[in-house]
Design a protein around this motif. Sequence first.
Motif, PDB file in Angstrom:
ATOM      1  N   ARG A   1       0.697  -1.162   0.197  1.00 35.42           N
ATOM      2  CA  ARG A   1      -0.187   0.131  -0.144  1.00 35.42           C
ATOM      3  C   ARG A   1       0.761   1.084   0.075  1.00 35.42           C
ATOM      4  NH1 ARG A   1      -3.038  -3.057   3.713  1.00 35.42           N
ATOM      5  NH2 ARG A   1      -2.049  -2.107   5.551  1.00 35.42           N
ATOM      6  N   GLN A   2       1.945   1.136   0.864  1.00 35.89           N
ATOM      7  CA  GLN A   2       2.744   2.500   0.744  1.00 35.89           C
ATOM      8  C   GLN A   2       3.523   2.511  -0.366  1.00 35.89           C
ATOM      9  OE1 GLN A   2       3.182   4.000   4.200  1.00 35.89           O
ATOM     10  NE2 GLN A   2       5.198   3.550   4.307  1.00 35.89           N
ATOM     11  N   ARG A   3       3.871   1.690  -1.226  1.00 34.98           N
ATOM     12  CA  ARG A   3       4.318   1.742  -2.509  1.00 34.98           C
ATOM     13  C   ARG A   3       3.242   2.464  -3.543  1.00 34.98           C
ATOM     14  NH1 ARG A   3       8.381  -3.726  -3.223  1.00 34.98           N
ATOM     15  NH2 ARG A   3       9.620  -3.152  -1.372  1.00 34.98           N
ATOM     16  N   ALA A   4       2.288   1.723  -3.573  1.00 41.75           N
ATOM     17  CA  ALA A   4       1.234   2.401  -4.332  1.00 41.75           C
ATOM     18  C   ALA A   4       0.905   3.613  -3.993  1.00 41.75           C
ATOM     19  CB  ALA A   4      -0.019   1.098  -4.390  1.00 41.75           C
ATOM     20  N   GLY A   5       0.928   4.105  -2.898  1.00 41.00           N
ATOM     21  CA  GLY A   5       0.445   5.379  -2.644  1.00 41.00           C
ATOM     22  C   GLY A   5       1.598   6.480  -3.359  1.00 41.00           C
ATOM     23  N   ARG A   6       2.772   6.144  -3.692  1.00 36.23           N
ATOM     24  CA  ARG A   6       3.604   7.073  -4.453  1.00 36.23           C
ATOM     25  C   ARG A   6       3.257   7.597  -5.536  1.00 36.23           C
ATOM     26  NH1 ARG A   6       7.014   8.592  -0.354  1.00 36.23           N
ATOM     27  NH2 ARG A   6       6.128   7.273   1.171  1.00 36.23           N
ATOM     28  N   ALA A   7       2.071   6.852  -6.108  1.00 30.98           N
ATOM     29  CA  ALA A   7       1.814   7.103  -7.614  1.00 30.98           C
ATOM     30  C   ALA A   7       0.823   8.146  -7.425  1.00 30.98           C
ATOM     31  CB  ALA A   7       1.191   5.699  -8.405  1.00 30.98           C
ATOM     32  N   GLY A   8       0.043   8.382  -6.311  1.00 28.41           N
ATOM     33  CA  GLY A   8      -1.030   9.299  -6.141  1.00 28.41           C
ATOM     34  C   GLY A   8      -0.632  10.573  -5.153  1.00 28.41           C
ATOM     35  N   ARG A   9       0.536  10.881  -5.089  1.00 26.40           N
ATOM     36  CA  ARG A   9       0.832  12.091  -4.427  1.00 26.40           C
ATOM     37  C   ARG A   9       0.539  13.380  -4.975  1.00 26.40           C
ATOM     38  NH1 ARG A   9       5.933  11.522  -0.040  1.00 26.40           N
ATOM     39  NH2 ARG A   9       4.959   9.832   1.267  1.00 26.40           N
ATOM     40  N   GLU A  10       0.925  13.485  -6.141  1.00 24.41           N
ATOM     41  CA  GLU A  10       0.664  14.575  -6.930  1.00 24.41           C
ATOM     42  C   GLU A  10      -0.372  14.744  -8.133  1.00 24.41           C
ATOM     43  OE1 GLU A  10       5.413  15.697  -6.765  1.00 24.41           O
ATOM     44  OE2 GLU A  10       4.652  14.919  -8.740  1.00 24.41           O
ATOM     45  N   ALA A  11      -0.974  13.401  -8.320  1.00 24.56           N
ATOM     46  CA  ALA A  11      -2.196  13.603  -9.398  1.00 24.56           C
ATOM     47  C   ALA A  11      -2.635  12.176  -9.293  1.00 24.56           C
ATOM     48  CB  ALA A  11      -1.519  13.780 -10.728  1.00 24.56           C
ATOM     49  N   PRO A  12      -3.790  11.862  -9.852  1.00 25.56           N
ATOM     50  CA  PRO A  12      -4.124  10.529 -10.115  1.00 25.56           C
ATOM     51  C   PRO A  12      -2.985   9.415 -10.858  1.00 25.56           C
ATOM     52  CG  PRO A  12      -5.784  11.883 -10.997  1.00 25.56           C
ATOM     53  CD  PRO A  12      -4.625  12.903 -10.739  1.00 25.56           C
ATOM     54  N   GLY A  13      -3.044   8.258 -10.249  1.00 19.60           N
ATOM     55  CA  GLY A  13      -1.743   7.642 -10.753  1.00 19.60           C
ATOM     56  C   GLY A  13      -2.272   5.936 -10.835  1.00 19.60           C
ATOM     57  N   ARG A  14      -1.312   5.223 -11.177  1.00 17.31           N
ATOM     58  CA  ARG A  14      -1.457   3.736 -11.556  1.00 17.31           C
ATOM     59  C   ARG A  14      -0.136   3.037 -10.813  1.00 17.31           C
ATOM     60  NH1 ARG A  14      -0.464   6.745 -15.601  1.00 17.31           N
ATOM     61  NH2 ARG A  14       1.632   5.635 -16.319  1.00 17.31           N
ATOM     62  N   VAL A  15      -0.822   1.787 -10.366  1.00 17.96           N
ATOM     63  CA  VAL A  15       0.358   0.869  -9.771  1.00 17.96           C
ATOM     64  C   VAL A  15       0.055  -0.434 -10.596  1.00 17.96           C
ATOM     65  CG1 VAL A  15      -1.198   0.158  -7.722  1.00 17.96           C
ATOM     66  CG2 VAL A  15       1.242  -0.191  -7.793  1.00 17.96           C
ATOM     67  N   TYR A  16       1.172  -0.876 -10.974  1.00 15.68           N
ATOM     68  CA  TYR A  16       1.305  -2.411 -11.819  1.00 15.68           C
ATOM     69  C   TYR A  16       2.005  -3.280 -10.565  1.00 15.68           C
ATOM     70  CZ  TYR A  16       0.337   0.726 -15.742  1.00 15.68           C
ATOM     71  OH  TYR A  16      -0.069   1.721 -16.356  1.00 15.68           O
ATOM     72  N   ARG A  17       1.290  -4.292 -10.102  1.00 20.60           N
ATOM     73  CA  ARG A  17       1.701  -5.013  -9.076  1.00 20.60           C
ATOM     74  C   ARG A  17       2.032  -6.451  -9.883  1.00 20.60           C
ATOM     75  NH1 ARG A  17      -2.420  -3.851  -4.390  1.00 20.60           N
ATOM     76  NH2 ARG A  17      -1.244  -2.120  -3.177  1.00 20.60           N
ATOM     77  N   CYS A  18       3.638  -6.729  -9.808  1.00 19.10           N
ATOM     78  CA  CYS A  18       3.746  -7.873 -10.699  1.00 19.10           C
ATOM     79  C   CYS A  18       3.540  -9.220  -9.814  1.00 19.10           C
ATOM     80  CB  CYS A  18       5.353  -7.830 -11.043  1.00 19.10           C
ATOM     81  SG  CYS A  18       5.753  -6.388 -11.819  1.00 19.10           S
ATOM     82  N   TRP A  19       2.116  -9.531  -9.400  1.00 20.61           N
ATOM     83  CA  TRP A  19       1.811 -10.702  -8.810  1.00 20.61           C
ATOM     84  C   TRP A  19       0.250 -10.668  -9.017  1.00 20.61           C
ATOM     85  CZ3 TRP A  19       3.832  -6.466  -5.877  1.00 20.61           C
ATOM     86  CH2 TRP A  19       2.992  -5.889  -5.016  1.00 20.61           C
ATOM     87  N   SER A  20      -0.206 -11.788  -8.781  1.00 23.81           N
ATOM     88  CA  SER A  20      -1.798 -12.065  -8.578  1.00 23.81           C
ATOM     89  C   SER A  20      -2.601 -11.278  -7.370  1.00 23.81           C
ATOM     90  CB  SER A  20      -2.164 -13.279  -9.024  1.00 23.81           C
ATOM     91  OG  SER A  20      -1.668 -14.179  -7.795  1.00 23.81           O
ATOM     92  N   GLN A  21      -3.832 -10.914  -7.724  1.00 26.64           N
ATOM     93  CA  GLN A  21      -4.670 -10.725  -6.465  1.00 26.64           C
ATOM     94  C   GLN A  21      -4.712 -11.700  -5.449  1.00 26.64           C
ATOM     95  OE1 GLN A  21      -8.381  -8.726  -7.536  1.00 26.64           O
ATOM     96  NE2 GLN A  21      -8.658  -8.126  -5.168  1.00 26.64           N
ATOM     97  N   ALA A  22      -4.762 -13.111  -6.019  1.00 27.24           N
ATOM     98  CA  ALA A  22      -4.951 -14.129  -4.915  1.00 27.24           C
ATOM     99  C   ALA A  22      -3.553 -14.203  -4.016  1.00 27.24           C
ATOM    100  CB  ALA A  22      -5.174 -15.299  -5.622  1.00 27.24           C
ATOM    101  N   LEU A  23      -2.709 -13.767  -4.826  1.00 27.68           N
ATOM    102  CA  LEU A  23      -1.245 -13.957  -3.947  1.00 27.68           C
ATOM    103  C   LEU A  23      -1.037 -12.873  -3.088  1.00 27.68           C
ATOM    104  CD1 LEU A  23       1.546 -15.331  -3.365  1.00 27.68           C
ATOM    105  CD2 LEU A  23       2.250 -13.837  -5.258  1.00 27.68           C
ATOM    106  N   HIS A  24      -1.656 -11.661  -3.308  1.00 28.21           N
ATOM    107  CA  HIS A  24      -1.866 -10.481  -2.809  1.00 28.21           C
ATOM    108  C   HIS A  24      -2.413 -10.804  -1.304  1.00 28.21           C
ATOM    109  CE1 HIS A  24      -1.564  -6.199  -1.697  1.00 28.21           C
ATOM    110  NE2 HIS A  24      -2.754  -6.166  -1.322  1.00 28.21           N
ATOM    111  N   ASP A  25      -3.459 -11.469  -1.397  1.00 27.35           N
ATOM    112  CA  ASP A  25      -4.456 -11.817  -0.306  1.00 27.35           C
ATOM    113  C   ASP A  25      -3.667 -12.466   0.736  1.00 27.35           C
ATOM    114  OD1 ASP A  25      -6.287 -10.189  -1.318  1.00 27.35           O
ATOM    115  OD2 ASP A  25      -7.590 -11.977  -2.206  1.00 27.35           O
ATOM    116  N   ARG A  26      -2.751 -13.333   0.322  1.00 27.62           N
ATOM    117  CA  ARG A  26      -1.982 -14.282   1.155  1.00 27.62           C
ATOM    118  C   ARG A  26      -0.707 -13.523   1.760  1.00 27.62           C
ATOM    119  NH1 ARG A  26      -3.086 -17.922  -3.068  1.00 27.62           N
ATOM    120  NH2 ARG A  26      -1.003 -18.122  -3.574  1.00 27.62           N
ATOM    121  N   LEU A  27      -0.209 -12.382   1.479  1.00 28.49           N
ATOM    122  CA  LEU A  27       0.745 -11.866   1.809  1.00 28.49           C
ATOM    123  C   LEU A  27       0.646 -11.400   3.478  1.00 28.49           C
ATOM    124  CD1 LEU A  27       1.762  -9.296  -1.018  1.00 28.49           C
ATOM    125  CD2 LEU A  27       2.841 -11.481  -0.397  1.00 28.49           C
ATOM    126  N   PRO A  28       1.637 -11.452   4.090  1.00 27.39           N
ATOM    127  CA  PRO A  28       1.637 -10.886   5.654  1.00 27.39           C
ATOM    128  C   PRO A  28       1.188  -9.440   5.510  1.00 27.39           C
ATOM    129  CG  PRO A  28       3.771 -11.065   5.021  1.00 27.39           C
ATOM    130  CD  PRO A  28       3.172 -11.729   3.603  1.00 27.39           C
TER     131      PRO A  28
END
Length: 839
Positions: free
Chosen positions: A330-357
């Motif tokens: 979340r912290q990393r993604a927030g870097r894209a929205g500090r100055e204007a609308p942005g985009r984050v490209y996560r190089c993993w799946s949403q299913a894997l994301h849900d299993r992250l600590p």
Amino acid sequence: MLIAAEALPDLPVRAVLPELTGALARAGTAVLVAPPGTGKTTVVPLALADAAGGRVVVAEPRRVAARAAARRMAALLGEPVGARVGYTVRGDRRTGRDTVVEVVTTGVLVRRLQRDPELPGTALVVLDECHERHLDADLALAFLVEVRAALRPDLGLLATSATAESHRLAQVLGGAPVVTAAARLFPVQVHWCPPGQPVDAPHGLRVDPRLLDHVAATVRRALADGPGDVLVFLPGAREIETVARRLDGVGARVLALHGRLPAAAQDAVLSGEAAAGRRVVLATAVAESSLTVPGVRAVVDAGLSRVPRMDHARGLGALVTVPVSRAAARQRAGRAGREAPGRVYRCWSQALHDRLPAQPEPEIAAADLTGFALDLALWGHPDGTGLSLPDPPPAGALRTAVGTLHDLGALDEHGRVTPRGRDLAGAGLHPRLARALLDGATTVGARRAAEVVALLDEVRADGDDLVAAWRRARRDGGAAWRAEVARLTSVLSRHGTPGETPGGRQARPRTGPATGLPDDLAAGLVVALAYPERVARAREPGGRAYLMAGGTAAELAAGSGLAGTPWLAVADADRAPGARTARIRAAAPLDEDTAREAAAALHTEVTEIGWVDGDVVARGVRRLGAITLAERRLDAPDPERLRAAVLDGLRRDGLGLLAWTDAATRLRQRLAFAHAALGEPWPPVDDAALLAAAEDWLDPGVRRRADLARIDVANALRRRLPWQVAARLDEVAPERLPVPSGSLVRVDYADPAAPVLAVKVQETFGWREAPRLAEGRVAVLLHLLSPAGRPVAVTRDLASFWATGYPQVRAELRGRYPRHPWPEDPTSAEPTRRTNRRG
């Protein structure tokens, strides 16, 4: 007034400044929860400076963040860094007498607290990014809580966090009020971009090249999807270099941002000075928080982070690559929205994301605690008890760290810091590296010791040859390395006295001038002083396999130029989970004399009499830790110690070392039956019982394994019996029993619960019941045999067999064996052992 309220940037934290100021005024402490981009790092210190009534010290976990925060605040004041806003990081300080807000690293703050806990002139300390849970941040927090309680109740303390999990922080601060600033970030669109082909999970420092290929391809997609710069999160400098090569010709400036870069290069990326045209900024976790990378509209996240891990059992500390936590993502993604609308490209799946600590693991849970333990001891809490640490240190890891400090001479037997320990702490290094610097300077000279230690502390060599890396650094080393060399040389000039070896002995300079030692041995000596348990000797001439003094097997990579070096000082090694050996990442050559000098505390000369590899060994041995330097056979070893070694071997390898004859085996079975049937005073003769009593029955003259094979085991077993019991053995458990035919048939006691008598049916004619043993308590299990010796019945109830079983046996067998008697009434028939009737 430092800055007018209306001149502060219009960031979300401005809305809570009155609440925050009031909380600090009432309680003296507070927790500020503010997501990235809300202004907590730059706006809050400036806003609080006037009310503080003294200097505001802002502590950041990283040097790059400290410099960037100071530069941003100075820019808001329209001043250069070093005027009313300055910074202090290791090896670099820009402050003046007018400085009101000083940004420091948490490590600098800990050192400052150790020197003077009252922090004279400081009115408020802001501990920024506490959620990252670095060791120094945890220490600084605990120390400041105690300072407020015991010395400076007027000292303000503000802890900030970018995550909402602030309750623990508030508890550590004694129930501090929590102030929350709502995020006002621009929307960030999430793109799930898992690789199109399977990639291997990270393994130690290794990241699958296919993942890096995918990251580079995703960067190209991000550039094509929309405007703005692209910030790419990668685990380390090596991956940054790899992805940079894959982005050649991408149509944007490719820049790096990581902790090993010179300060000027880091500052240029963060200030936007290098922002001519679009940029791709390849960054490590240093870009997660505390600072803004200007112009970023897209984030590409590889989903990995590099964290310290300590293998306490082998003394190997290393960085390992792990998946990020959801909070870090979340912290990393927030870097894209500090100055204007942005985009984050996560190089993993949403299913894997849900299993992250959910949160990153605190550094205290897995890191090397040696420096941490020294800080605790310096503060007067050697085990951390009584300190307000967010999490207690793991007991095993802390014991290992304290043991290391004892070996370095930094702590006395009571856990108190020695003068040497204060010298080590004053070097601003890990205690091991501080030892290498101070003691190494007496042997190789101050400059060379400083150069090698700076290399160990800051630079990871491209190959495993540390001497080659040293030469490269001398030729074209960066400003950061040269600045650290200058700092360490200055540290040595302040000490001005020879170092001491563990135990307080003076380090002995080698014969001849210090500058006469060749560079390769000089580097090896300094490395070995830092890591004496990693001194390693080749297992065979010309090979890649080594044994380290600490007992860990290690090997060089295939094709290493160090292969075949008889001795190495290993600077960096790691062992993958499940691997039998460690991989040597960086090392320098040694010779045996230098190895013994550097690792003198591990040198032992002992007499060994023991059971080794299946026999008794009696030898004198010289060792360097686990490495055997020399051994000689003892001419007249102590007989009692030899017998003790045989006993040890017997208990380790078992009773199979004895020569079990048939007679001995049968005797043991009879005794086992007697014990099972009657109990005491019949002794148990199972393996555990015999081994436990081996000292009683083992011949006094045994000296080696061969002697065991000559023992009369049957006599040894009989010696276990009291004489009055031994006299009754043939009565309780006779070896043979008479049968009606007159034969004496051997009883099989293999099963102590069911002794077996195997006898032909014709020999038992006339018996009305089976014989009984053990004072009549146990009936023999009869195995009744055909004339050919094959079982036809198994019974303890002979009367029942004669009545119901025998008629069927008679009907089946008398036609097959017509020359043998098959009377209708076997109880009155004449028993016989003849095989044929008389003609």
